[in-house]
Design a protein around this motif. Structure first.
Motif, PDB file in Angstrom:
ATOM      1  N   LYS A 295       0.822  -1.215   0.000  1.00  0.00           N
ATOM      2  CA  LYS A 295       0.000   0.000   0.000  1.00  0.00           C
ATOM      3  C   LYS A 295       0.854   1.261   0.000  1.00  0.00           C
ATOM      4  O   LYS A 295       0.469   2.285  -0.576  1.00  0.00           O
ATOM      5  CB  LYS A 295      -0.930   0.021   1.212  1.00  0.00           C
ATOM      6  N   GLY A 296       2.017   1.200   0.636  1.00  0.00           N
ATOM      7  CA  GLY A 296       2.852   2.395   0.766  1.00  0.00           C
ATOM      8  C   GLY A 296       3.808   2.632  -0.383  1.00  0.00           C
ATOM      9  O   GLY A 296       4.462   3.685  -0.437  1.00  0.00           O
ATOM     10  N   ILE A 297       3.923   1.694  -1.326  1.00  0.00           N
ATOM     11  CA  ILE A 297       4.832   1.868  -2.462  1.00  0.00           C
ATOM     12  C   ILE A 297       4.349   3.016  -3.349  1.00  0.00           C
ATOM     13  O   ILE A 297       3.188   3.066  -3.750  1.00  0.00           O
ATOM     14  CB  ILE A 297       4.928   0.567  -3.292  1.00  0.00           C
ATOM     15  N   LYS A 298       5.252   3.956  -3.662  1.00  0.00           N
ATOM     16  CA  LYS A 298       4.880   5.107  -4.483  1.00  0.00           C
ATOM     17  C   LYS A 298       5.312   4.892  -5.927  1.00  0.00           C
ATOM     18  O   LYS A 298       6.432   4.451  -6.204  1.00  0.00           O
ATOM     19  CB  LYS A 298       5.511   6.383  -3.926  1.00  0.00           C
ATOM     20  N   LEU A 299       4.406   5.246  -6.847  1.00  0.00           N
ATOM     21  CA  LEU A 299       4.639   5.012  -8.269  1.00  0.00           C
ATOM     22  C   LEU A 299       4.349   6.273  -9.077  1.00  0.00           C
ATOM     23  O   LEU A 299       3.541   7.128  -8.675  1.00  0.00           O
ATOM     24  CB  LEU A 299       3.737   3.881  -8.783  1.00  0.00           C
ATOM     25  N   THR A 300       4.997   6.362 -10.233  1.00  0.00           N
ATOM     26  CA  THR A 300       4.715   7.408 -11.213  1.00  0.00           C
ATOM     27  C   THR A 300       4.440   6.738 -12.551  1.00  0.00           C
ATOM     28  O   THR A 300       5.267   5.961 -13.042  1.00  0.00           O
ATOM     29  CB  THR A 300       5.899   8.379 -11.355  1.00  0.00           C
ATOM     30  N   ALA A 301       3.280   7.017 -13.135  1.00  0.00           N
ATOM     31  CA  ALA A 301       2.910   6.367 -14.392  1.00  0.00           C
ATOM     32  C   ALA A 301       1.828   7.183 -15.089  1.00  0.00           C
ATOM     33  O   ALA A 301       1.102   7.963 -14.458  1.00  0.00           O
ATOM     34  CB  ALA A 301       2.417   4.943 -14.143  1.00  0.00           C
TER      35      ALA A 301
END
Length: 335
Positions: A295-301
């Motif tokens: 849940k805490g993993i940050k992504l850019t897409a």
């Protein structure tokens, strides 16, 4: 000039102006350089008069104080020579003295007004859908999924006010004497004619205002007090922390944040939990993330009209996770 604005400037100088009145005053001040000059000069006159009127001084001293201020202002601005409109200042002074000596008359006059019963229209757009609402004034509001607006049935008269829950893109028709105001909780956004996006879902910790064209003024209230107005220009974004009230203003590409109208998704450094919520709303799905670490993993897409499977393939690769799609539910879990 409308005498009402003299009263609003006085309320502003005493820091007891209401939120809607402050919005009116700021819109009026920002509409012309002449109004800005009147605001500065009138505010100075009020400050001088307040010093005298707050003491047990007589009326003559109050008038003398204001006249002295006018003379000093002319002296301070030398060598520039300009004609001073004393009649305007005497009108201001008279209004100040009247309000100081006859407050009972003023408040009794306004207290006799009957409270108006206002009827509202309410429009809700469910998850997985986009909806275009054309307002009575010709302005367009694009509602995202799980979003709601509310506005008075007499919206096209006087101030144009909209209450928003969720996310919407506004394309506002210009009307110089009718500001368009959007309320989202304790945040108000005021425009005359522009296009901008507001993201204010209740599940999010922030409210985000993104301007595409024109100019908007955002006012945030905290503990019953209004903060300073934040002006935004095209490709500027203001993020407001709902709890702490912290503000973060930055330069962005507005098209990235408004693309949801065309089924385009843009995630910039967002936690997977928030991304899952957006996908759930956009595609009317139930999303489940099995572990707190994921849940805490940050992504850019960025996605352009993609299917759920195409989106999940990218997310799984970026987060090093796996997913399962079962009927109307997506489950994300660790490898």
């Amino acid at each position: 000039m409308n005498e009402r604005y003299y009263k609003l400037i006085e309320d502003y100088s005493k820091k007891n102006i209401g939120s809607e009145d402050l919005t009116d005053l700021l819109t009026w001040v920002d509409s012309s350089q002449q109004n800005q000059q009147i605001f500065r000069e009138t505010l100075q006159a009020f400050e001088v008069a307040d010093y005298a009127l707050n003491k047990p001084a007589n009326q003559q001293k109050s008038w003398a104080s204001i006249q002295q201020h006018i003379e000093n202002s002319a002296t301070d601005q030398s060598p520039v020579i300009r004609k001073i409109n004393y009649r305007k200042y005497f009108t201001i002074a008279a209004a100040i003295v009247l309000m100081a000596l006859l407050p009972t008359l003023y408040f009794n006059t306004f207290s006799t007004k009957k409270a108006e019963v206002v009827a509202y229209n309410e429009i809700y757009n469910p998850r997985g859908q986009k909806r275009l609402v054309t307002m009575p004034d010709g302005s367009n509001i694009y509602l995202n999924g799980d979003s709601k607006i509310r506005y008075a049935t007499n919206f096209n008269t006087g101030k144009r006010i909209v209450y928003l829950e969720g996310e919407a893109f506004f394309d506002v028709q210009h009307r110089a004497k009718q500001p368009f105001v959007v309320y989202t909780g304790k945040v108000s956004t005021t425009v005359l004619g522009t296009s901008f996006n507001i993201n204010a879902y209740s599940s999010l910790k922030d409210i985000t205002v993104t301007v595409q064209t024109g100019k908007v003024g955002v006012i945030c209230s905290k503990n019953g007090k209004n903060g300073p107005v934040q002006f935004l220009l095209p490709n500027e974004q203001l993020t407001i922390d709902k709890n702490g009230g912290r503000l973060n203003k930055m330069q962005i590409n507005a098209a990235d944040f408004n693309g949801w109208r065309e089924y385009k998704l843009f995630f910039y450094d967002k936690p997977l939990s928030e991304i899952a919520e957006i996908i759930s709303r956009e595609y009317d799905l139930d999303m489940e993330i099995k572990t707190e670490a994921l849940k805490g993993i940050k992504l850019t897409a960025k996605f352009d009209k993609c299917s759920v499977k195409q989106i999940m393939d990218v997310i799984a690769r970026l987060s090093d996770s796996k997913y399962t799609i079962y009927e109307n539910k997506v489950i994300i879990y660790e490898r």
